[in-house]
Design a protein around this motif. Structure first.
Motif, mmCIF file in Angstrom:
data_model
loop_
_atom_site.group_PDB
_atom_site.id
_atom_site.type_symbol
_atom_site.label_atom_id
_atom_site.label_comp_id
_atom_site.label_asym_id
_atom_site.label_seq_id
_atom_site.Cartn_x
_atom_site.Cartn_y
_atom_site.Cartn_z
ATOM 1 N N UNK A 150 0.822 -1.212 0.000
ATOM 2 C CA UNK A 150 0.000 0.000 0.000
ATOM 3 C C UNK A 150 0.856 1.262 0.000
ATOM 4 N N UNK A 151 2.057 1.190 0.567
ATOM 5 C CA UNK A 151 2.996 2.303 0.444
ATOM 6 C C UNK A 151 3.247 2.609 -1.039
ATOM 7 N N UNK A 152 3.481 1.547 -1.823
ATOM 8 C CA UNK A 152 3.748 1.724 -3.246
ATOM 9 C C UNK A 152 2.511 2.229 -3.984
ATOM 10 N N UNK A 153 1.338 1.687 -3.620
ATOM 11 C CA UNK A 153 0.090 2.113 -4.266
ATOM 12 C C UNK A 153 -0.173 3.595 -4.001
ATOM 13 N N UNK A 154 0.034 4.010 -2.747
ATOM 14 C CA UNK A 154 -0.207 5.408 -2.388
ATOM 15 C C UNK A 154 0.747 6.326 -3.152
ATOM 16 N N UNK A 155 2.016 5.929 -3.252
ATOM 17 C CA UNK A 155 2.968 6.743 -3.997
ATOM 18 C C UNK A 155 2.627 6.750 -5.482
ATOM 19 N N UNK A 156 2.095 5.624 -5.994
ATOM 20 C CA UNK A 156 1.736 5.539 -7.415
ATOM 21 C C UNK A 156 0.663 6.559 -7.784
ATOM 22 N N UNK A 157 -0.184 6.931 -6.812
ATOM 23 C CA UNK A 157 -1.182 7.967 -7.055
ATOM 24 C C UNK A 157 -0.537 9.241 -7.595
ATOM 25 N N UNK A 158 0.568 9.614 -6.990
ATOM 26 C CA UNK A 158 1.233 10.871 -7.348
ATOM 27 C C UNK A 158 1.911 10.773 -8.708
ATOM 28 N N UNK A 159 2.342 9.580 -9.067
ATOM 29 C CA UNK A 159 2.922 9.399 -10.402
ATOM 30 C C UNK A 159 1.832 9.489 -11.461
ATOM 31 N N UNK A 160 0.709 8.809 -11.230
ATOM 32 C CA UNK A 160 -0.409 8.859 -12.169
ATOM 33 C C UNK A 160 -0.958 10.283 -12.263
ATOM 34 N N UNK A 161 -1.011 10.977 -11.117
ATOM 35 C CA UNK A 161 -1.546 12.337 -11.093
ATOM 36 C C UNK A 161 -0.740 13.325 -11.909
ATOM 37 N N UNK A 162 0.511 12.995 -12.236
ATOM 38 C CA UNK A 162 1.325 13.868 -13.083
ATOM 39 C C UNK A 162 0.744 13.986 -14.487
ATOM 40 N N UNK A 163 0.000 12.963 -14.908
ATOM 41 C CA UNK A 163 -0.489 12.927 -16.285
ATOM 42 C C UNK A 163 -1.645 13.884 -16.542
ATOM 43 N N UNK A 164 -2.321 14.339 -15.476
ATOM 44 C CA UNK A 164 -3.466 15.226 -15.702
ATOM 45 C C UNK A 164 -3.499 16.435 -14.762
ATOM 46 N N UNK A 165 -2.412 16.669 -14.056
ATOM 47 C CA UNK A 165 -2.387 17.776 -13.103
ATOM 48 C C UNK A 165 -2.548 19.132 -13.773
ATOM 49 N N UNK A 166 -3.206 20.053 -13.069
ATOM 50 C CA UNK A 166 -3.325 21.428 -13.564
ATOM 51 C C UNK A 166 -2.184 22.302 -13.041
ATOM 52 N N UNK A 167 -1.338 21.727 -12.213
ATOM 53 C CA UNK A 167 -0.209 22.469 -11.644
ATOM 54 C C UNK A 167 0.954 22.496 -12.623
ATOM 55 N N UNK A 168 1.815 23.503 -12.539
ATOM 56 C CA UNK A 168 3.055 23.491 -13.327
ATOM 57 C C UNK A 168 3.868 22.246 -13.015
ATOM 58 N N UNK A 169 4.598 21.767 -13.993
ATOM 59 C CA UNK A 169 5.340 20.525 -13.824
ATOM 60 C C UNK A 169 6.308 20.596 -12.655
ATOM 61 N N UNK A 170 6.961 21.743 -12.467
ATOM 62 C CA UNK A 170 7.923 21.877 -11.373
ATOM 63 C C UNK A 170 7.242 21.709 -10.013
ATOM 64 N N UNK A 171 6.025 22.275 -9.868
ATOM 65 C CA UNK A 171 5.263 22.160 -8.619
ATOM 66 C C UNK A 171 4.834 20.709 -8.408
#
Length: 418
Positions: free
Chosen positions: A76-97
């Motif tokens: 679940x540690x890996x699954x939770x971190x994977x959320x943030x990797x997947x979220x990079x694909x549709x984030x409205x934030x600047x890439x650096x943020x």
């Protein structure tokens, strides 16, 4: 052919020797991580990462992979971190943020490898000892600062922070109080010292500390300990005791009384439209976040997007922030219902699997979860460096031998249990 064979042996021996060195370093750095956790953020990040990097260099994790891959908390540690990797694909934030946010939560990726390090029981004992020494040092320095006996730190002059700010100091001393009372009931030869330290920690939380999160964590852990030791009757008795204790504290502690009055004033000011206060900002974050969830209910607005989403929601007239001071809201805005389900699954599995641990590990695991889960209602503690690493680090410790029969964290003799 003979020459090549003669060379392979010494090379293999040197490689094995270096792997042993890295393995030992990973264990040493882990103990140092526990010691510096309350003391220095920079040192904490360095030794936390160094312990994992040394493990990877040792190759030890490859040998133990089979025992960890069935560990639900590690996965679940890996699954939770994977959320943030997947979220990079549709984030409205600047890439650096977005990448900066990903790095903040990378502690969960590193935490996965800690399960391998903590499979060594001697390392666990050293880590627990180092942590107890460190939190006791923090407690004593807090007294030195408050009573102006020997304030050699000269940090946070206007609040109760010692090595770190008052929010973390209140949290760690509240958690220390649980450790002390736990030891007092578990190890007979340390009982008197543990009771003294417990009373000092309680006084510190209620009379010295100005962090309201510390009050909430302390009360939650006090109730948890009563339930663990005495069942629901103990919880009822402790609840009555806490009410009596808080009333007495309200009468005698100016610090506690001021913080309570400030909370009340902040709520009244918020009702009148003034939001630039500690409580007012939090309430405004919560209100705006509900609106954001209605707009993006399923997968949120992506990794690191809270600042952009919040600014679009409330406009430029409000104070902007990337921290809503609530971990659940922080995750919900970024990842919607998917994120909340993942986070709650992590916490639920932590609680559920704790009942399959030995008594000592079970109690300690539950205390870790309650402290972070309750504190995360008022702070984004999984995003914060110290509290986030605290959760990842000690969760890996208590669940490290979950696939086997775990031994006790503290060495408790049969005689001490009588």
């Amino acid at each position: 052919m003979i020459e090549n064979t003669t060379l392979i042996g010494p090379i293999a021996m040197k490689t094995s020797a270096w792997k042993d060195v890295f393995k030992r370093l990973s264990q040493i750095f882990t103990s140092i991580t526990a010691f510096v956790l309350p003391l220095s953020t920079a040192a904490l990040e360095f030794f936390f990462i160094a312990s994992v990097m040394c493990l990877l260099c040792s190759g030890e994790w490859n040998k133990q992979y089979e025992s960890v891959r069935n560990n639900y908390l590690a996965l679940l540690f890996l699954v939770f971190f994977a959320l943030f990797i997947v979220g990079l694909s549709y984030t409205i934030a600047p890439l650096s943020v977005a990448l900066h946010t990903l790095l903040k939560y990378s502690k969960f990726l590193f935490g996965f490898f800690l399960f391998f390090i903590f499979s060594n029981e001697k390392t666990v004992r050293y880590v627990i000892f180092a942590f107890l020494v460190s939190i006791t040092l923090t407690l004593l320095c807090s007294y030195c600062k408050f009573f102006s006996i020997f304030d050699f730190l000269h940090r946070f002059p206007n609040d109760s922070g010692v090595f770190k700010d008052h929010i973390f100091t209140g949290f760690i001393i509240a958690f220390a109080s649980y450790c002390y009372i736990f030891i007092a009931f578990s190890i007979k030869k340390w009982r008197i010292l543990a009771i003294i330290l417990f009373l000092l920690a309680v006084y510190d939380v209620l009379f010295i500390n100005v962090g309201r999160s510390g009050y909430v964590v302390f009360i939650s852990l006090f109730l948890l300990f009563s339930w663990q030791k005495f069942g629901w009757k103990g919880v009822l008795f402790t609840a009555l005791l806490i009410i009596f204790l808080l009333k007495g504290t309200l009468f005698f502690s100016e610090t506690f009384r001021d913080r309570l009055s400030m909370t009340q004033r902040n709520i009244q000011q918020y009702d009148r439209g003034k939001i630039d206060t500690s409580i007012g900002l939090r309430l405004n974050f919560y209100k705006a976040s509900v609106q954001l969830l209605r707009q993006h209910p399923w997968i949120g607005t992506g990794t690191g997007s809270f600042l952009q989403a919040y600014s679009h929601s409330v406009g430029s007239q409000h104070l902007m922030t990337d921290n809503p001071h609530n971990e659940y809201i922080n995750i919900a805005v970024q990842f919607g219902l998917l994120g909340i389900i993942t986070l709650l699954s992590l916490f639920f599995m932590h609680w559920y699997k704790s009942f399959q641990l030995s008594t000592t590990r079970r109690n300690f695991a539950q205390a870790i979860l309650i402290a972070i889960a309750v504190g995360s209602l008022f702070n984004s503690w999984l995003m914060d460096v110290t509290q986030g690493i605290f959760y990842v680090f000690f969760t890996a410790l208590v669940f490290s031998k979950f696939s086997q029969l775990p031994s006790e964290i503290f060495t408790v003799s049969k005689r001490s249990n009588s």
